[in-house]
Design an enzyme around this catalytic site. Structure first.
Site, PDB file in Angstrom:
ATOM      1  N   LYS A  76     -11.601  -4.703  -7.281  1.00 13.96           N
ATOM      2  CA  LYS A  76     -12.204  -3.362  -7.361  1.00 13.96           C
ATOM      3  C   LYS A  76     -11.132  -2.317  -7.648  1.00 13.96           C
ATOM      4  O   LYS A  76     -11.409  -1.287  -8.248  1.00 13.96           O
ATOM      5  CB  LYS A  76     -13.008  -3.027  -6.106  1.00 13.96           C
ATOM      6  CG  LYS A  76     -12.208  -2.988  -4.835  1.00 13.96           C
ATOM      7  CD  LYS A  76     -13.105  -2.650  -3.673  1.00 13.96           C
ATOM      8  CE  LYS A  76     -12.439  -2.953  -2.349  1.00 13.96           C
ATOM      9  NZ  LYS A  76     -12.070  -4.347  -2.119  1.00 13.96           N
ATOM     10  N   LYS A 101       0.835  -1.207   0.000  1.00 13.64           N
ATOM     11  CA  LYS A 101       0.000   0.000   0.000  1.00 13.64           C
ATOM     12  C   LYS A 101       0.866   1.252   0.000  1.00 13.64           C
ATOM     13  O   LYS A 101       0.563   2.220  -0.697  1.00 13.64           O
ATOM     14  CB  LYS A 101      -0.963  -0.024   1.188  1.00 13.64           C
ATOM     15  CG  LYS A 101      -2.076  -1.022   0.929  1.00 13.64           C
ATOM     16  CD  LYS A 101      -3.076  -1.103   2.034  1.00 13.64           C
ATOM     17  CE  LYS A 101      -4.179  -2.076   1.649  1.00 13.64           C
ATOM     18  NZ  LYS A 101      -4.638  -2.877   2.773  1.00 13.64           N
ATOM     19  N   LYS A 113      -6.573 -10.353 -12.557  1.00 18.42           N
ATOM     20  CA  LYS A 113      -7.431 -10.762 -11.451  1.00 18.42           C
ATOM     21  C   LYS A 113      -8.557  -9.727 -11.283  1.00 18.42           C
ATOM     22  O   LYS A 113      -8.295  -8.524 -11.321  1.00 18.42           O
ATOM     23  CB  LYS A 113      -6.586 -10.804 -10.167  1.00 18.42           C
ATOM     24  CG  LYS A 113      -7.383 -10.999  -8.899  1.00 18.42           C
ATOM     25  CD  LYS A 113      -6.476 -10.858  -7.671  1.00 18.42           C
ATOM     26  CE  LYS A 113      -7.196 -11.106  -6.392  1.00 18.42           C
ATOM     27  NZ  LYS A 113      -7.779 -10.088  -5.634  1.00 18.42           N
TER      28      LYS A 113
HETATM   29  P1  ADP Z   1     -10.573  -6.714  -4.145  1.00 24.52           P
HETATM   30  O1  ADP Z   1      -9.356  -7.315  -4.835  1.00 24.52           O
HETATM   31  O2  ADP Z   1     -11.674  -6.451  -5.113  1.00 24.52           O
HETATM   32  O3  ADP Z   1     -10.195  -5.512  -3.309  1.00 24.52           O
HETATM   33  P2  ADP Z   1     -10.680  -8.057  -1.626  1.00 24.52           P
HETATM   34  O4  ADP Z   1      -9.187  -8.080  -1.553  1.00 24.52           O
HETATM   35  O5  ADP Z   1     -11.441  -7.137  -0.730  1.00 24.52           O
HETATM   36  O6  ADP Z   1     -11.110  -7.814  -3.153  1.00 24.52           O
HETATM   37  O7  ADP Z   1     -11.182  -9.555  -1.427  1.00 24.52           O
HETATM   38  C1  ADP Z   1     -12.191 -10.001  -0.541  1.00 24.52           C
HETATM   39  C2  ADP Z   1     -12.280 -11.516  -0.675  1.00 24.52           C
HETATM   40  O8  ADP Z   1     -12.652 -11.902  -2.012  1.00 24.52           O
HETATM   41  C3  ADP Z   1     -10.959 -12.230  -0.383  1.00 24.52           C
HETATM   42  O9  ADP Z   1     -11.231 -13.443   0.314  1.00 24.52           O
HETATM   43  C4  ADP Z   1     -10.407 -12.549  -1.759  1.00 24.52           C
HETATM   44  O10 ADP Z   1      -9.582 -13.686  -1.756  1.00 24.52           O
HETATM   45  C5  ADP Z   1     -11.670 -12.760  -2.590  1.00 24.52           C
HETATM   46  N1  ADP Z   1     -11.421 -12.335  -3.984  1.00 24.52           N
HETATM   47  C6  ADP Z   1     -11.244 -11.061  -4.406  1.00 24.52           C
HETATM   48  N2  ADP Z   1     -11.052 -11.005  -5.741  1.00 24.52           N
HETATM   49  C7  ADP Z   1     -11.095 -12.286  -6.178  1.00 24.52           C
HETATM   50  C8  ADP Z   1     -10.949 -12.897  -7.475  1.00 24.52           C
HETATM   51  N3  ADP Z   1     -10.733 -12.179  -8.576  1.00 24.52           N
HETATM   52  N4  ADP Z   1     -11.037 -14.240  -7.554  1.00 24.52           N
HETATM   53  C9  ADP Z   1     -11.263 -14.986  -6.445  1.00 24.52           C
HETATM   54  N5  ADP Z   1     -11.401 -14.473  -5.202  1.00 24.52           N
HETATM   55  C10 ADP Z   1     -11.318 -13.146  -5.052  1.00 24.52           C
END
Ligand code: ADP
Ligand code: TRP
Length: 321
Positions: free
Chosen positions: A193, A111, A190
């Protein structure tokens, strides 16, 4: 065995969150003795700075989990900040937390590398997460791969505290379900958001269609045979459609004469088939915000009982009681 997990309300959840996290957590409720799932709003404050956006996101995540089938009779489902005891435990854990350990945390370093201000909140994020896990005497903590190091920090802090002040905390195990595929986003990276490449979970039909029809593909002509394993439309389709339908699409791509436009329409159909029941339940719940509030309040009341037990033990251990 107690399973605990937290999810940050840091925006609207997407298809990747649903397939990669929510679905698994909800499935675990049938297997575990008891489950504690919470919405990590204190943690989200390290990224969400708009108060109304935070309130909306907390409510949205609650709707997502309930619509996905979370059963509040089986799962203690609550909002992290409804149990402020976790903050006191964070302080008690801070006493045994080496600064050097936090300085090595990947997620903190990432970050900062991406230009975020190095605040104390961001820095001590893993200590708050350790407090979440230890407060509820959790045995198993399902998390994404990116959270593995935070689990290691949690175990280290528990061991240090127990050595210094006597056995107080249960040592948790991380659980990273390996069958969970990473869901690709509309640009092939991947889905996240932070990359602006998401397919929404709860957006309008129009938003869903726009995201799916906007999936980036190569410029191979319709008649060319295509390798399904390297194309994003198929990769997402495979995660949503029944296996025999996925095999059918793979075959069509390999044979040639099948274009990305048709595949996207097929993916849109599969999305709706797989998710419309969820979307309908979510819409119904959205019309009953008081019910959702009651569920979270009841969860918090149960969580506070458990939290008080551990917090008293920790306070006694250090001599505050
Ligand atoms: P983002 O990458 O959108 O910020 P987060 O890091 O908040 O998402 O992820 C919240 C949960 O969703 C975690 O358990 C993460 O492993 C799962 N997750 C997020 N993006 C994916 C993805 N593209 N494929 C599978 N699992 C995901
Ligand atoms: N840091 C986790 C994430 O971003 C969310 C979280 C907060 C959590 N506290 C937790 C996960 C305790 C598991 C256990 O995904």
């Amino acid at each position: 065995m107690r399973v605990l997990t937290g999810i940050q309300p840091s925006g609207r959840l997407h298809l990747g969150n649903y397939l990669g996290a929510i679905r698994q957590s909800v499935a675990l409720q049938a297997k575990a003795d008891d489950c504690f799932y919470f919405i990590a709003d204190y943690h989200a404050l390290t990224t969400v700075t708009d108060p109304q956006a935070l309130r909306d996101a907390v409510h949205g995540v609650a709707l997502d989990f309930l619509a996905a089938g979370l059963d509040p009779e089986k799962v203690v489902f609550f909002r992290q900040s409804d149990v402020p005891q976790v903050q006191e435990l964070t302080w008690l854990l801070s006493i045994v937390t080496p600064v050097s350990r936090l300085e090595l945390a990947h997620s903190y370093k990432d970050k900062i590398a991406h230009g975020k201000e190095a605040t104390h909140g961001l820095f001590s994020y893993p200590v708050l997460m350790a407090a979440d896990i230890l407060l509820y005497r959790s045995n198993l903590v399902p998390v994404g791969k990116d959270q593995k190091q935070h689990l290691e920090i949690t175990r280290d802090l528990a061991v240090k505290f127990n050595m210094k002040f006597g056995e107080t905390f249960v040592l948790p195990e991380g659980y990273i379900p390996d069958e969970v595929a990473t869901v690709p986003g509309t640009d092939g990276q991947k889905m996240s958001k932070s990359y602006g490449n998401t397919i929404p979970l709860s957006g309008t039909d129009k938003e869903v269609k726009k995201a799916i029809m906007g999936i980036v593909t190569d410029s191979a002509p319709v008649e060319a045979p295509k390798d399904p394993e390297t194309n994003t439309v198929y990769k997402i389709y495979k995660l949503l459609a029944p296996p025999e339908k996925a095999a059918e699409m793979a075959e069509k791509f390999r044979a040639g004469g099948y274009g990305y436009g048709d595949a996207k329409k097929e993916l849109l159909r599969a999305y709706h088939e797989a998710l419309d029941p969820f979307r309908e339940r979510r819409a119904a719940l959205e019309a009953r915000p008081d019910d959702v509030r009651d569920i979270l309040a009841a969860g918090a009341a149960k969580a506070r009982v458990e939290a008080d037990k551990t917090l008293h033990a920790a306070r006694r251990a250090v001599g505050l009681e």
